[in-house]
Design an enzyme around this catalytic site. Structure first.
Site, short mmCIF file in Angstrom:
data_model
loop_
_atom_site.label_atom_id
_atom_site.label_comp_id
_atom_site.label_asym_id
_atom_site.label_seq_id
_atom_site.Cartn_x
_atom_site.Cartn_y
_atom_site.Cartn_z
N ASP A 300 0.85 -1.21 0.00
CA ASP A 300 0.00 0.00 0.00
C ASP A 300 0.88 1.25 0.00
OD1 ASP A 300 -1.94 -1.92 0.41
OD2 ASP A 300 -2.06 -1.55 2.56
C1 26A Z 1 -11.95 -6.86 1.44
N1 26A Z 1 -10.70 -7.01 2.13
C2 26A Z 1 -10.27 -8.36 2.39
C3 26A Z 1 -9.93 -5.91 2.47
C4 26A Z 1 -8.71 -6.00 3.18
C5 26A Z 1 -7.99 -4.81 3.40
N2 26A Z 1 -8.40 -3.62 2.97
C6 26A Z 1 -9.55 -3.59 2.32
N3 26A Z 1 -10.31 -4.69 2.06
N4 26A Z 1 -8.02 -7.01 3.76
C7 26A Z 1 -6.92 -6.48 4.30
N5 26A Z 1 -6.90 -5.16 4.10
C8 26A Z 1 -5.90 -4.16 4.52
O1 26A Z 1 -4.72 -4.41 3.86
C9 26A Z 1 -3.73 -3.67 4.56
C10 26A Z 1 -2.37 -4.23 4.25
O2 26A Z 1 -2.11 -4.18 2.91
C11 26A Z 1 -5.56 -4.22 6.00
O3 26A Z 1 -6.44 -3.42 6.74
C12 26A Z 1 -4.12 -3.72 6.04
O4 26A Z 1 -4.02 -2.45 6.60
#
Ligand code: 26A
Length: 345
Positions: A300
């Site tokens: 990210d």
């Molecule tokens: C729909 N899902 C599975 C998700 C996520 C996500 N953010 C949005 N939608 N699953 C994990 N994360 C975020 O990814 C970040 C790390 O790359 C987590 O909240 C974490 O901060």
């Protein structure tokens, strides 16, 4: 006072609170989690969050992949450059998120759901791996009504860059399509991150439906491989060939070529450009293993630095370097965070 050149970057996805702790193989096994993965929580995962908080000294950290990217881009850009949209609940977790984004200078416009809690992501750190398990809750209720509301639509019209986190393909495809169409019709830049292997794998139809709008695609090597697998590309392992295939998909706005950026952990970042045979490689900035706090949010952060470079009109090479610079800073922090006082690129 905000001027029309403000909030030029608009981001959309799922705001989440990360409940992050250093875990064990035993904890991963208990919830049937892989050491390095990102999944949606099923019933069997529901106890994970309390377990992390009660037994593993978990910390609450602002998360949500594209929200991390939006915070990262605003870390670099001038004030009032970035606005982020997504759904939260009316609770203390949303208040923690609002506090964290304020520090980074990010404007958020949340759709507040009165009936659902703010979404949570359980983050289990083992070594340099991170396992993400998400209960979307209020984030799953983001809708087109919010995007098109009289308060939000002017922000959409004003922005020149849209960044959509791929995890939003599980939530509100009409919002993604609306932003994509708006970008194509007005020669704006539409950037998508594939986010996790399960997105191109299990959300293939909406991914394909919106592919024509992608000006930039950001992904890592396992997401590229998952794309190749679900699309039955000739090579499922040659990441350069996969990057080229994605770059050469049909495009709605033909006035600029599509650019695909593939990060590969410590291996060089690849860049494929539509219509070009060459795939460029950019080495990452090495970091000593003992300087790594955790890798939650590294991708990210890369996207945040890269997109900030695009917004500032930098060359592709510099934008990639800005991404690698910000990722390097973030992995030295706890979770998807950036150092304060601010460092400058
Ligand atoms: C729909 N899902 C599975 C998700 C996520 C996500 N953010 C949005 N939608 N699953 C994990 N994360 C975020 O990814 C970040 C790390 O790359 C987590 O909240 C974490 O901060």
């Amino acid at each position: 006072m905000a001027s029309s050149s403000d909030f030029t970057l608009l981001c959309l996805e799922n705001p989440l609170l990360d409940i992050q702790a250093v875990g064990t193989q035993e904890l991963l096994d208990k919830y049937d989690l892989k050491a390095n993965d990102a999944i949606l929580a099923e019933d069997k995962h529901k106890g994970l969050y309390e377990d992390l908080l009660n037994n593993y000294d978990a910390k609450l950290i602002a998360g949500g992949a594209a929200q991390n990217t939006a915070r990262g881009a605003s870390y670099i850009l001038k004030p009032n450059s970035v606005v982020y949209l997504g759904g939260v609940g009316d609770d203390k977790y949303a208040a923690i998120l609002k506090d964290a984004v304020k520090q980074a200078g990010l404007r958020v416009e949340y759709r507040v759901d009165p009936n659902e809690p703010t979404g949570r992501c359980g983050v289990v750190i083992t070594g340099h791996n991170r396992s993400l398990c998400t209960d979307l809750a209020a984030a799953n209720h983001y809708d087109l009504d919010h995007l098109k509301s009289p308060e939000i639509w002017p922000l959409v019209k004003n922005a020149q860059f849209y960044y959509v986190g791929g995890y939003h393909y599980t939530v509100c495809v009409p919002a993604i399509m609306t932003l994509g169409q708006e970008a194509a019709d007005n020669n704006k830049i539409f950037i998508v991150n594939l986010s996790a292997p399960f997105i191109p794998q299990f959300f293939k139809d909406p991914v394909d439906q919106s592919a024509k709008f992608w000006d930039y695609v950001i992904c890592n090597e396992s997401e590229a491989a998952a794309y190749a697998e679900s699309h039955e590309l000739e090579s499922k392992t040659d990441i350069k060939a996969i990057a080229k295939s994605i770059a050469n998909l049909p495009k709605a706005n033909t006035s600029r070529p599509r650019i695909v950026v593939v990060t590969q952990g410590t291996e060089p970042t690849l860049v494929a450009i539509q219509g070009s045979d060459e795939v460029k490689e950019y080495p990452v900035h090495a970091i000593a293993s003992e300087d790594i706090n955790d890798t939650n949010g590294a991708g990210d952060a890369f996207a945040g630095g890269f997109v900030a470079g695009l917004v500032e009109g930098k060359s592709l090479e510099t934008a990639v370097d800005m991404g690698q610079w910000l990722a390097r800073l973030s992995i030295q922090e706890l979770g998807p965070s950036y150092p304060f006082p601010k460092k400058t690129y």
